[in-house]
Design an enzyme around this catalytic site. Structure first.
Site, PDB file in Angstrom:
ATOM      1  N   SER A 123       5.171  11.177  13.633  1.00  0.00           N
ATOM      2  CA  SER A 123       6.127  10.407  14.592  1.00  0.00           C
ATOM      3  C   SER A 123       5.803  10.959  16.134  1.00  0.00           C
ATOM      4  O   SER A 123       5.695  12.220  16.755  1.00  0.00           O
ATOM      5  CB  SER A 123       7.460  10.927  14.412  1.00  0.00           C
ATOM      6  OG  SER A 123       8.217  10.476  15.262  1.00  0.00           O
ATOM      7  N   GLU A 125       8.036  11.429  18.114  1.00  0.00           N
ATOM      8  CA  GLU A 125       9.215  12.053  18.477  1.00  0.00           C
ATOM      9  C   GLU A 125       8.561  13.649  18.703  1.00  0.00           C
ATOM     10  O   GLU A 125       9.313  14.297  19.482  1.00  0.00           O
ATOM     11  CB  GLU A 125      10.244  12.032  17.582  1.00  0.00           C
ATOM     12  CG  GLU A 125      11.184  10.675  17.699  1.00  0.00           C
ATOM     13  CD  GLU A 125      11.882  11.007  18.808  1.00  0.00           C
ATOM     14  OE1 GLU A 125      12.588  11.857  19.121  1.00  0.00           O
ATOM     15  OE2 GLU A 125      12.060   9.656  19.568  1.00  0.00           O
ATOM     16  N   TYR A 147      15.053  16.701  14.186  1.00  0.00           N
ATOM     17  CA  TYR A 147      13.915  15.716  13.518  1.00  0.00           C
ATOM     18  C   TYR A 147      12.708  15.866  14.154  1.00  0.00           C
ATOM     19  O   TYR A 147      11.720  16.044  13.486  1.00  0.00           O
ATOM     20  CB  TYR A 147      14.567  14.231  13.837  1.00  0.00           C
ATOM     21  CG  TYR A 147      13.322  13.157  13.369  1.00  0.00           C
ATOM     22  CD1 TYR A 147      13.468  12.863  12.172  1.00  0.00           C
ATOM     23  CD2 TYR A 147      12.523  12.680  14.414  1.00  0.00           C
ATOM     24  CE1 TYR A 147      12.759  11.923  11.902  1.00  0.00           C
ATOM     25  CE2 TYR A 147      11.636  11.798  14.161  1.00  0.00           C
ATOM     26  CZ  TYR A 147      11.574  11.344  12.877  1.00  0.00           C
ATOM     27  OH  TYR A 147      10.662  10.308  12.408  1.00  0.00           O
TER      28      TYR A 147
HETATM   29  P1  GDP Z   1      14.159   7.090  18.337  1.00  0.00           P
HETATM   30  O1  GDP Z   1      13.404   7.067  19.518  1.00  0.00           O
HETATM   31  O2  GDP Z   1      13.457   7.363  17.102  1.00  0.00           O
HETATM   32  O3  GDP Z   1      15.202   7.989  18.590  1.00  0.00           O
HETATM   33  O4  GDP Z   1      14.762   5.542  18.293  1.00  0.00           O
HETATM   34  P2  GDP Z   1      16.141   5.042  18.409  1.00  0.00           P
HETATM   35  O5  GDP Z   1      15.861   3.407  18.193  1.00  0.00           O
HETATM   36  O6  GDP Z   1      17.284   5.658  17.724  1.00  0.00           O
HETATM   37  O7  GDP Z   1      16.376   5.229  19.952  1.00  0.00           O
HETATM   38  C1  GDP Z   1      15.614   4.779  21.102  1.00  0.00           C
HETATM   39  C2  GDP Z   1      16.134   5.205  22.332  1.00  0.00           C
HETATM   40  O8  GDP Z   1      17.394   4.397  22.627  1.00  0.00           O
HETATM   41  C3  GDP Z   1      16.573   6.539  22.492  1.00  0.00           C
HETATM   42  O9  GDP Z   1      16.120   7.210  23.813  1.00  0.00           O
HETATM   43  C4  GDP Z   1      18.093   6.416  22.278  1.00  0.00           C
HETATM   44  O10 GDP Z   1      18.753   7.645  23.413  1.00  0.00           O
HETATM   45  C5  GDP Z   1      18.372   5.160  23.000  1.00  0.00           C
HETATM   46  N1  GDP Z   1      19.763   4.441  22.723  1.00  0.00           N
HETATM   47  C6  GDP Z   1      20.635   4.124  23.862  1.00  0.00           C
HETATM   48  N2  GDP Z   1      21.662   3.711  23.271  1.00  0.00           N
HETATM   49  C7  GDP Z   1      21.375   3.807  21.801  1.00  0.00           C
HETATM   50  C8  GDP Z   1      22.374   3.594  20.792  1.00  0.00           C
HETATM   51  O11 GDP Z   1      23.427   2.887  20.842  1.00  0.00           O
HETATM   52  N3  GDP Z   1      21.826   3.552  19.551  1.00  0.00           N
HETATM   53  C9  GDP Z   1      20.476   4.195  19.330  1.00  0.00           C
HETATM   54  N4  GDP Z   1      19.757   4.429  18.264  1.00  0.00           N
HETATM   55  N5  GDP Z   1      19.620   4.797  20.253  1.00  0.00           N
HETATM   56  C10 GDP Z   1      20.049   4.346  21.668  1.00  0.00           C
END
Ligand code: GDP
Length: 323
Positions: A123, A125, A147
Site C-alpha cells: 500500500s 500508506e 496499518y
Molecule cells: P486512506 O488513504 O487509506 O487512509 O483512505 P481513506 O479514504 O480512509 O482516507 C483518505 C484521506 O481522507 C485521509 O487523509 C483522511 O484523513 C481524509 N479524510 C477526511 N475526512 C474523512 C472522513 O470522514 N473519513 C475518511 N475515511 N477519511 C477522511
C-alpha cells in the site's frame, strides 16, 4: 487451465480480480473466514463460480490446507484489516491480520507448493510522511499509522521470501483505489453515498475530517489488472500502481456534490472524530516502471471514477426508497 487462490475475495479488489480471472478462464478459489453474518455483496453475481475454502489468515494450518485444496498456480493475498483509521484503536489485531498473516500465507505456499506465484497487496500508506514526491519503488518508507507499519512488514517479508527461497513473490504498491464496491467508511464512498442520500432527502449533513489531505485516487477495476500482469512476468518484482495525479478531499467533495447540482459547503460539517492521530498529508505515485515493464494502462480518470460512484449510489438509494 490455471488455478488462482484469492484471499480477501469478498472485498472490493478481490471481487474485481475474481471476475477478471474467471473471464480469463481461471478456476478461482476464494478463502472465506467463518462468520455468523457472511457478506457476499460484492461477489453475489459470481458466488456460484468461486470454489470456496474455509480458512483464516491468522491460522497457518488452515492456510496450508487451503493451498493443498486449491493447488494454485497463483495466490493473490488481498485480505487484511484495511481501514487506516481502525488501526489505532486496534493496533494488535491489525498487526495480526495485516502483517503476520502475510508470513502465514507465504509459509503455506513455501511448505505446500513453493513454485506458486504470489502477489502481496502492499500500500501507498507505507510512504506515509513522504520522503520524496512523487513516490516510486525506491522511495524509503515512513509509515504513519499502525496499518502503514503492518503493510511495511508485509512488503518486506514478501521481498525476503523472494530473496531467501527464490519464490516468485511480488509486492504491488497500490495507491488509493476506489469503486462503487469500496467500503462505506473510506472517504470516496462515504462522500458519494452521502451525496446520493442528501439528494434524496435521507441525510442533512456530512461530517468529515481533514479536507486538505491529498490523494492519488484510481479505479480498482484498472488496478487489479496490474496485479495479474505482475504475476505473468518472467521475473518477480515490485511495482507502484497509481494515476500520477493527486486531488484534495475538498476537490473530491466538489466533484461529487456539483455532479448532482449541490454545493458541498451547504452540507459538510467538520468533526474531530474523523481527524486522525497522525495524518498522511500527501500521496502521489510515479508508476513509470509499471507502464514500461508491465504495459499497464489506466482507463478511468478521477472525475469519471467519482461520477461512476455517485451514479451507482444514486441508483442504489433510489432502489432502497422504492423498496
Ligand atoms: P486512506 O488513504 O487509506 O487512509 O483512505 P481513506 O479514504 O480512509 O482516507 C483518505 C484521506 O481522507 C485521509 O487523509 C483522511 O484523513 C481524509 N479524510 C477526511 N475526512 C474523512 C472522513 O470522514 N473519513 C475518511 N475515511 N477519511 C477522511
Amino acid at each position: 487451465m490455471k488455478r488462482a487462490l484469492i484471499t480477501g475475495v469478498t472485498g472490493q479488489d478481490g471481487s474485481y480480480l475474481a471476475e477478471f480471472l474467471l473471464s480469463k478462464g481461471y478456476t478461482v478459489y476464494g478463502l472465506r473466514r467463518r462468520t455468523s453474518t457472511p457478506n457476499y455483496e460484492n461477489v453475489q453475481h459470481i458466488k456460484e463460480q468461486i470454489h470456496w475454502i474455509s480458512g483464516d489468515l491468522t491460522d497457518l494450518a488452515s492456510l496450508i490446507e487451503a493451498v493443498r485444496i486449491a493447488d494454485p498456480h497463483e495466490v493473490y493475498n488481498l485480505a487484511a484489516q484495511s481501514y487506516v483509521a481502525a488501526s489505532w484503536p486496534q493496533p494488535l489485531a491489525t498487526g495480526q491480520m495485516t502483517a503476520i498473516s502475510v508470513t502465514n500465507m507465504l509459509e503455506a505456499v513455501r511448505l505446500v507448493k513453493p513454485d506458486t506465484r504470489f502477489y502481496q497487496a502492499s500500500s501507498s500508506e507505507m510512504f506515509g510522511k513522504v520522503i520524496e514526491t512523487p513516490q516510486k519503488e525506491t522511495t524509503p518508507f515512513y509509515p504513519r499509522s499502525p496499518y502503514g507499519v503492518a503493510k511495511v512488514y508485509g512488503h518486506w517479508i514478501t521481498v525476503n521470501y523472494r530473496e531467501s527461497f527464490g519464490m516468485f513473490a511480488c509486492s504491488g504498491i497500490l495507491f488509493n483505489h476506489e469503486s462503487p464496491r469500496r467500503g462505506l467508511e473510506f472517504v470516496t464512498r462515504k462522500v458519494t453515498d452521502a451525496v446520493a442520500r442528501i439528494k434524496h432527502g435521507l441525510q442533512q449533513e456530512l461530517r468529515m475530517g481533514n479536507l486538505d489531505a491529498l490523494r492519488d485516487w484510481g479505479y480498482a477495476g484498472d488496478y487489479i489488472k496490474a496485479m495479474w500482469l505482475m504475476l505473468q512476468q518472467e521475473q518477480p518484482d515490485d511495482f507502484v500502481i497509481s494515476t500520477g495525479e493527486m486531488h484534495t478531499v475538498r476537490e473530491l467533495l466538489e466533484v461529487a456534490f456539483s455532479y448532482v447540482d449541490l454545493n458541498y459547503e451547504d452540507y459538510v460539517v467538520m468533526d474531530p472524530e474523523f481527524v486522525r492521530p497522525a495524518e498522511v498529508d500527501l500521496l502521489l505515485g510515479d508508476c513509470t516502471k509499471a507502464k514500461q515493464q508491465l504495459g499497464w494502462e489506466l482507463e478511468v480518470s478521477f472525475q469519471q471514477l467519482i461520477k461512476m460512484m455517485v451514479d451507482e449510489d444514486m441508483k442504489r438509494v433510489r432502489a432502497e426508497i422504492k423498496y
